[in-house]
Write an enzyme that holds these catalytic residues in place. Structure first.
Site, PDB file in Angstrom:
ATOM      1  N   GLU A 121      -6.818   4.777   8.139  1.00  0.00           N
ATOM      2  CA  GLU A 121      -6.558   6.100   7.598  1.00  0.00           C
ATOM      3  C   GLU A 121      -7.835   6.669   6.851  1.00  0.00           C
ATOM      4  O   GLU A 121      -7.904   7.994   6.858  1.00  0.00           O
ATOM      5  CB  GLU A 121      -5.258   6.305   6.650  1.00  0.00           C
ATOM      6  CG  GLU A 121      -4.042   6.024   7.601  1.00  0.00           C
ATOM      7  CD  GLU A 121      -2.868   5.454   6.603  1.00  0.00           C
ATOM      8  OE1 GLU A 121      -2.828   5.548   5.481  1.00  0.00           O
ATOM      9  OE2 GLU A 121      -1.936   5.053   7.547  1.00  0.00           O
ATOM     10  N   GLY A 123       5.006   1.449   4.603  1.00  0.00           N
ATOM     11  CA  GLY A 123       6.333   2.167   4.581  1.00  0.00           C
ATOM     12  C   GLY A 123       7.258   1.289   3.822  1.00  0.00           C
ATOM     13  O   GLY A 123       7.862   1.545   2.773  1.00  0.00           O
ATOM     14  N   GLY A 158       2.456   2.563  10.760  1.00  0.00           N
ATOM     15  CA  GLY A 158       3.393   3.601  10.597  1.00  0.00           C
ATOM     16  C   GLY A 158       4.308   3.961  11.860  1.00  0.00           C
ATOM     17  O   GLY A 158       4.894   5.097  11.780  1.00  0.00           O
ATOM     18  N   ASN A 189       0.972  -1.295  -0.006  1.00  0.00           N
ATOM     19  CA  ASN A 189       0.013  -0.052   0.007  1.00  0.00           C
ATOM     20  C   ASN A 189       1.055   1.286   0.063  1.00  0.00           C
ATOM     21  O   ASN A 189       1.427   1.559   1.025  1.00  0.00           O
ATOM     22  CB  ASN A 189      -0.951   0.013   1.141  1.00  0.00           C
ATOM     23  CG  ASN A 189      -1.871   1.192   1.378  1.00  0.00           C
ATOM     24  OD1 ASN A 189      -1.879   2.018   0.732  1.00  0.00           O
ATOM     25  ND2 ASN A 189      -2.436   1.166   2.695  1.00  0.00           N
ATOM     26  N   GLU A 246      -5.212  -4.994  11.018  1.00  0.00           N
ATOM     27  CA  GLU A 246      -4.296  -3.756  11.144  1.00  0.00           C
ATOM     28  C   GLU A 246      -4.597  -3.203  12.517  1.00  0.00           C
ATOM     29  O   GLU A 246      -5.316  -2.322  12.349  1.00  0.00           O
ATOM     30  CB  GLU A 246      -4.104  -2.926   9.914  1.00  0.00           C
ATOM     31  CG  GLU A 246      -4.084  -3.285   8.515  1.00  0.00           C
ATOM     32  CD  GLU A 246      -3.469  -2.473   7.498  1.00  0.00           C
ATOM     33  OE1 GLU A 246      -2.283  -2.325   6.793  1.00  0.00           O
ATOM     34  OE2 GLU A 246      -4.168  -1.375   7.432  1.00  0.00           O
TER      35      GLU A 246
HETATM   36  P1  PGA Z   1       2.738   0.475   7.641  1.00  0.00           P
HETATM   37  O1  PGA Z   1       1.579   0.743   6.941  1.00  0.00           O
HETATM   38  O2  PGA Z   1       3.182  -0.728   7.096  1.00  0.00           O
HETATM   39  O3  PGA Z   1       3.488   1.721   7.144  1.00  0.00           O
HETATM   40  O4  PGA Z   1       2.534   0.448   9.012  1.00  0.00           O
HETATM   41  C1  PGA Z   1       0.616  -0.567   6.960  1.00  0.00           C
HETATM   42  C2  PGA Z   1      -0.711  -0.233   6.371  1.00  0.00           C
HETATM   43  O5  PGA Z   1      -1.302   1.119   6.653  1.00  0.00           O
HETATM   44  O6  PGA Z   1      -1.341  -0.617   5.513  1.00  0.00           O
END
Ligand code: PGA
Length: 245
Positions: free
Chosen positions: A93, A227, A167, A6, A161
């Site tokens: 998000e 990330g 993040g 993503n 998640e």
């Molecule tokens: P992250 O994001 O690997 O940067 O923690 C995961 C996501 O939001 O799908």
């Protein structure tokens, strides 16, 4: 296993092309199903770069509506028209920054299904909810509200998640991950039997260095990676870990 990157709202068009090209060229033989979710304006370029590889491409969101006066939105049919084969729905998000409700999430899941693309439905609790002992109840509620009651042969994947792990560099412990993933599997078997065997991805600060541990947890069928999906070496490291799991 299913590994999804993503990219969120990152990168220039040139960077998107270069990253997609590097992944298409370096994807190892026998890699698990791999999907990229670039920003909507980069979809066509990324689709071109991976056209000769098994990598598939999807959108990060879709409108619940088929068409009409919805400024800024992208319909599931438009994603299909470009050649996209999947869509992420209900990412935390989107739920937080755009106030998306469970009802909207359900409408988007339905829109994706009707357009005939694979849907990744994201669920997960906040830190406050976990500390209050509500994590499992929150996730059950999101599953019940976000998944249509009648399903048959629809390609829906679940991504667990935990919001506090996205993040932040914090990853759920293997025990917590296993407990939640087993709960999701049992819930699907009981309430959405058509999805009884679907992949349940883990997401939240997955990187090459912790991927072995993530994939060792019970009922983890892959990862939704933010990330670490923005650098080809990091993302390929996660793919390699999935192959060795
Ligand atoms: P992250 O994001 O690997 O940067 O923690 C995961 C996501 O939001 O799908």
């Amino acid at each position: 296993m299913f590994i999804a990157g993503n990219w969120k709202m990152n990168g220039t068009l040139d960077q998107a092309r270069a990253l997609a090209r590097a992944l298409a060229e370096q994807l190892p033989a026998g890699a698990p199903t791999t999907a990229l979710f670039p920003p909507a304006p980069h979809l066509t370029a990324v689709l071109e770069e991976v056209a000769d590889s098994p990598i598939f491409v999807g959108g990060q969101d879709c409108s619940p509506h088929p068409d009409g006066a919805h400024t800024g939105d992208v319909s599931a049919a438009m994603l299909v028209d470009l050649g996209a084969r999947g869509v992420i729905v209900g990412h935390s998000e989107r739920r937080t920054n755009h106030g998306e409700t469970d009802a909207q999430v359900l409408a988007k899941v339905t829109a994706g299904m009707q357009a005939g693309i694979g849907v990744i439905l994201c669920v997960g609790e906040t830190l406050e909810q976990r500390e209050a002992g509500q994590a499992e109840a929150v996730v059950r509620g999101q599953l019940a509200a976000g998944l249509p009651e009648t399903l048959s042969g629809d390609a829906i994947t679940i991504a667990y998640e935990p919001v506090w792990a996205i993040g932040t560099g914090k990853v759920a412990t293997r025990d917590d991950m296993s407990t939640m993933h087993r709960m999701i599997r049992a819930w699907l078997r009981e309430h959405r039997p058509a999805l009884a065997e679907t992949f349940i991805l883990y997401g939240g600060s997955v990187k090459a260095a912790n991927a072995d541990d993530v994939f060792a947890a019970d009922e983890v069928g892959g990862a939704l990676v933010g990330g670490a999906s923005l650098k080809s070496d990091d993302f390929l490291g996660i793919i390699t870990a999935a192959m060795n799991a």
